[in-house]
Design a protein around this motif. Sequence first.
Motif, short mmCIF file in Angstrom:
data_model
loop_
_atom_site.label_atom_id
_atom_site.label_comp_id
_atom_site.label_asym_id
_atom_site.label_seq_id
_atom_site.Cartn_x
_atom_site.Cartn_y
_atom_site.Cartn_z
N ILE A 3 1.80 16.42 -1.43
CA ILE A 3 1.77 14.96 -1.55
C ILE A 3 3.18 14.43 -1.68
CG2 ILE A 3 1.09 13.06 -3.06
CD1 ILE A 3 -1.50 14.50 -3.58
N LYS A 4 3.99 15.15 -2.41
CA LYS A 4 5.38 14.72 -2.58
C LYS A 4 6.10 14.70 -1.24
CE LYS A 4 9.71 15.87 -4.61
NZ LYS A 4 10.57 17.01 -4.87
N LYS A 5 5.88 15.75 -0.45
CA LYS A 5 6.54 15.82 0.85
C LYS A 5 6.09 14.67 1.75
CE LYS A 5 6.78 20.79 1.11
NZ LYS A 5 6.05 21.90 1.72
N TRP A 6 4.79 14.41 1.73
CA TRP A 6 4.28 13.34 2.59
C TRP A 6 4.74 11.97 2.10
CZ3 TRP A 6 1.84 13.33 7.24
CH2 TRP A 6 1.53 14.58 7.74
N ASN A 7 4.86 11.84 0.80
CA ASN A 7 5.37 10.57 0.30
C ASN A 7 6.81 10.37 0.72
OD1 ASN A 7 3.03 9.85 -0.84
ND2 ASN A 7 3.68 10.03 -2.96
N GLU A 8 7.55 11.48 0.77
CA GLU A 8 8.92 11.39 1.25
C GLU A 8 8.93 10.94 2.70
OE1 GLU A 8 12.61 14.38 1.69
OE2 GLU A 8 11.13 14.95 0.19
N ALA A 9 8.01 11.51 3.48
CA ALA A 9 7.91 11.11 4.88
C ALA A 9 7.59 9.63 4.98
CB ALA A 9 6.83 11.92 5.58
N ASN A 10 6.72 9.17 4.12
CA ASN A 10 6.38 7.75 4.10
C ASN A 10 7.60 6.89 3.80
OD1 ASN A 10 5.61 5.51 1.90
ND2 ASN A 10 4.18 5.48 3.59
N GLN A 11 8.42 7.38 2.87
CA GLN A 11 9.63 6.63 2.53
C GLN A 11 10.57 6.57 3.73
OE1 GLN A 11 10.95 8.84 -0.85
NE2 GLN A 11 9.27 8.09 -2.10
N HIS A 12 10.68 7.69 4.45
CA HIS A 12 11.54 7.69 5.63
C HIS A 12 11.01 6.70 6.66
CE1 HIS A 12 13.60 10.77 3.79
NE2 HIS A 12 13.27 11.81 4.49
N TRP A 13 9.70 6.69 6.81
CA TRP A 13 9.10 5.79 7.81
C TRP A 13 9.37 4.34 7.42
CZ3 TRP A 13 7.82 5.12 12.50
CH2 TRP A 13 6.90 4.16 12.89
N SER A 14 9.25 4.01 6.12
CA SER A 14 9.51 2.60 5.77
C SER A 14 10.99 2.26 5.94
CB SER A 14 9.02 2.24 4.37
OG SER A 14 9.09 3.29 3.51
N GLU A 15 11.84 3.28 5.81
CA GLU A 15 13.27 3.05 6.07
C GLU A 15 13.48 2.72 7.56
OE1 GLU A 15 16.27 2.31 3.95
OE2 GLU A 15 14.98 3.76 2.93
N LEU A 16 12.73 3.43 8.41
CA LEU A 16 12.83 3.16 9.85
C LEU A 16 12.32 1.75 10.17
CD1 LEU A 16 13.44 4.43 12.66
CD2 LEU A 16 11.03 4.91 12.82
N LEU A 17 11.24 1.37 9.50
CA LEU A 17 10.70 0.03 9.73
C LEU A 17 11.74 -1.02 9.34
CD1 LEU A 17 7.01 0.19 8.50
CD2 LEU A 17 7.85 0.16 10.82
N LYS A 18 12.48 -0.72 8.28
CA LYS A 18 13.50 -1.66 7.84
C LYS A 18 14.56 -1.82 8.93
CE LYS A 18 13.91 -1.12 3.14
NZ LYS A 18 14.61 -0.40 2.09
N ILE A 19 14.90 -0.70 9.56
CA ILE A 19 15.90 -0.77 10.63
C ILE A 19 15.35 -1.58 11.80
CG2 ILE A 19 17.11 0.63 12.35
CD1 ILE A 19 17.43 2.75 10.20
N ARG A 20 14.06 -1.42 12.05
CA ARG A 20 13.47 -2.13 13.20
C ARG A 20 13.36 -3.63 12.96
NH1 ARG A 20 8.15 0.99 14.80
NH2 ARG A 20 8.24 -0.16 16.74
N LYS A 21 13.50 -4.04 11.71
CA LYS A 21 13.42 -5.48 11.43
C LYS A 21 14.63 -6.23 11.97
CE LYS A 21 10.81 -5.19 7.26
NZ LYS A 21 10.92 -5.05 5.83
N ALA A 22 15.72 -5.50 12.27
CA ALA A 22 16.97 -6.15 12.66
C ALA A 22 16.79 -6.99 13.93
CB ALA A 22 18.04 -5.09 12.89
#
Lengths: 328, 446, 295
Positions: free
Chosen positions: B212-231
Amino acid sequence: MKDTYKGRNIRPFRFIVQLLALGFVFSQMVGIPPFGTHPLLRRIFLPNASCRYISEAPTSCYYYQLQDGLTQGYANAYIDVILMLLIVILLIIALGRLWCSWLCPFGLAQEGMTKLREMTGLPPLKVKWSGRVILRRVKSSLLFFTILFSLPIGIGSLGIAGCQSTLALPFCQVCPAKGFFTVFQQLLGIEPWSTTLPWLAIGSLSLFLIATFFVDMAFCRICPMGSVMALMGRFSLPWLRKDPSKCTKCRICLRVCPLDHDRVYEDMEADDVGSEDCTLCGKCVELCPEEGCLTMMYGPISLKSSRRPRDMGLSRMIKKIKEGGNDK
Amino acid sequence: MTNEGPRYLKDKEGYFSKEQRDRTKKRSKEMEAAVSATLKKQKNRPKAMSYFDELHKYEGARYHELKEFHDKGGKIVGTLCVMVPLELVHASGAQVIRMCSGYYEPVHPANELLGDAGLCPMVKSTLGTQMVSSNPIVDLVDMVAGPATCDGKMKLAEILEDWVPVVMMNIPRVKVGESSSKLWVKEIIHLKTKLEELTGNPIKKSTLRKEIKKWNEANQHWSELLKIRKADKPPISGRDAMLVVQATQIDRIDRWNKKMKDLLLELKKLEKKGLFAGEEGAARILLAGSPMMYPNFKIPTIIEESGGTIITDELCTGYRLMADPVIVDGMSKKEIYEALAERYFFPCSCPCFSPNDERIRRMKESIKVFGIEGVVFHTLRGCHLNNLEATKIELALREEGIPMVKLESEYDEGDIEQVRTRVEAFVEMIKARREFKLSHTAEENK
Amino acid sequence: MSTTEDVNRGPYDLGIDVGAISCKLLLLKDGKIVGTKLGNTSMEPGKLAEILMKELLEEMKLDRKDIGYIVATGQGRRSVEIADMARTEITSFAKGAYSIDPEVEVVADIGGHGIRVMKMGEMGIISDFRTNDKCSTGTGCFMDTMAHALEVEIEDVGERSLHSKLAEHVNATCTVFAESEVVSLIAKGKVTDDILAGLHQMVSRKIVALVNSTQCKGKVLVCGGVARNVGVVEELKKTMNREMIVPDLPQMIGAYGAALMAPRPKYAIKPNLPDVEEVKVVKTTFLDRFLRWKK
């Protein structure tokens, strides 16, 4: 355990405040807060977080005074009660139900029981919606019956003033907080072991502590002081705000709520989703994974907002790229 | 599981000639290569994407890795839906691949046996892949986890039982009330016992937590990517983002996390340089509707080739895969499973659920946050659930003043030009509206 | 677009609409149509457009330099290499229709291979559009097939159907099935005119259904090649239930809109500003102000 969910950014702070409040209440047992000897300074009424049964305590919970004033104050047109209520209402407006989850020492004791349960690996028993409705009714009827018992005793013409010694303070007799503080004082040797041990209160204390082991915050669900605060919920300054457009209905807020308050999850229209059962412990705010969906508010000021879990190491690296390397 | 029972379709395998099998294989390979080539041709593409290209490759590195793993006695679980908790599968020590197929050619063998042209092409393609074993990675699967979401997926899981054991998961399709949550938790625990039976090692609380920890980390990375896509000018295209997030469905998550980190850092550098993945002044599009598994990138390719960029999507093969973290509160086993089950059930806005207002709400929120100018709603042929929801969504978006175009597509390339015309007109319309709005505000400012 | 650039370019604009069946050219000067040209689309639409352009210029006695901008549209727009810019037919039909009548709310283009229904927003910008997805019923190609099956010249189809007393009912909505239905009607000995009238009824039903799906009640402009068919137009007038106009050159609207899209300043969008609404003053009580954060 810390790594399976996002960091708690409210609970440690709340724990410190709770410990301070507990320290304040306990220090009254040994007579530390020197408020002076003026009778007015010896009568400070708080919504909760203290108890009349702490000897020498200058502060007490207003519920004692409410019952006492109703039984005694018929002759003075209840002037004491009304004044006291005004003060307490101001206090409730100022701090709302923060009194419950941040300051009440009995709340801390209940959370200790929850911690104990967590250590044994038992899941908490959740109260269903229908059960919550019943408990909410019990809560307000306790307030109603306390007043109903106290009022006629004080009216002399009814001729039951003789019951004053036996039936006065009907709720305090069964309040687990009374048991909690008296037992503590006697254990610490502040109060002598005497025959006036409040067996009824001790009984309800042990009942609720056992119940709290299985059901989170069992007493808070029927606490009549909480019901008064819930009535005032709309007017008090601290409140819980939800931005429904950001909600994904993931049900985390409902799952983590120690009181199974479902309005945070269900309500998709109102801004203010606290009140009723919510004690503003902030657990849903710190665990909600949507950026800015839930916010702890004080009046118009936002204190703490929910945020998406973040990888701090990565964020730092990204920030470095953003700031550094201007030469490119 | 039901090896003794009748194997209706497997017995029919002899029906397909060797020529047809080889043709399907060859065409699938060619299609994947062509799609991969168009993806690689995109301008300003980050170098870190090459890992994800390689991962998705037909008979690529991932296949050989899994084959080795399988030969050593490792188990491989196929999933048919986003609603299978992959944390659980990984905690059992098995590896995961997503069975849903995006290859066009295997549709034909399935069509020949099922005889319904109006059926969902993704279901047909998945089944066809299994029938003529056109994708070697699918042949490695030891067990299939199939949530019964839409009718197509449900019957697909049932039919697949002719080849591999299937664990059907009963999805409560009405989200209201407490019983649905309880039922779904029970289904997750059922899956857990089945996984334990398959791999032979019990799933421990501590391993599950680690996953679960690993997948949550993946989720965090994905939301970081979404943040970049907001530009204003996101340095990553919508297709690449979809490719990246679909990789979670077949990759080892810890390795994915590492590669994702590299990608994010590179993207941030690209963003700083001001490089844009789309055309200058591209229309900001939100892609919604039916799933699009990897080589089926027809519609996103058309959108991004005709002057739009996909800023975000609302697909179960995109945004929804990684949208939510698992938030566990408490130490007990029951609470962990509850958290896991609810993460995969409640925030999911699959049209198979009712009520499904979350979908409209999420789309509206995305439109606000990402600055979307238009919505492309894609439905696969025969995807009744999405078709039925499209009108509702269109009306809701019209209130917001966001135009939406609905495209129906099949698993073939015959309709590309038709779709292209519609998408181009849509992009032109968005640009004209933007111009109009700009001149409008300029006039007002005077 | 600066005016200096405008001076360097010729005064004429050419719109080229490369459709599925025919290729339409239209020459425009100062927003007025000065010449048109029609040809059947061949395998190489790019070259065809070039040949047709040369023919048109010869007819008009103009030089290539006189043409300022060439805008291509239609399904084959990409293959027209001489064009300065390419726009989809949906946008150009809307543009053309808007300049013919700005009050038009819905534009229905019934072309060779597709039916497109566009809903107009402000200033001639489409706000929504529908197309026939994967069905050719009602298109020019469909009428061609039917005319062929009935052995009638396509130009006479409209006129002949007007003579019909009692239209035959045609149910099938697929080109191929409709053809077999027509053949069976012929076998039953039905009159050709009646069958044609029935076909026109079916076509108009299909078009009206598409127009209805835009949920608009305003004026409809019908254009495209099929709008030249009198029979269909008559049927549409009966079933449309809205005000309907058919322009003089229904087939040329796409090319006309394309030519109008030449980036000349005089064609640029000029918005009419709506009146600013008065700001309403809401009185609040003390309690309202106190509770304003909580709604």
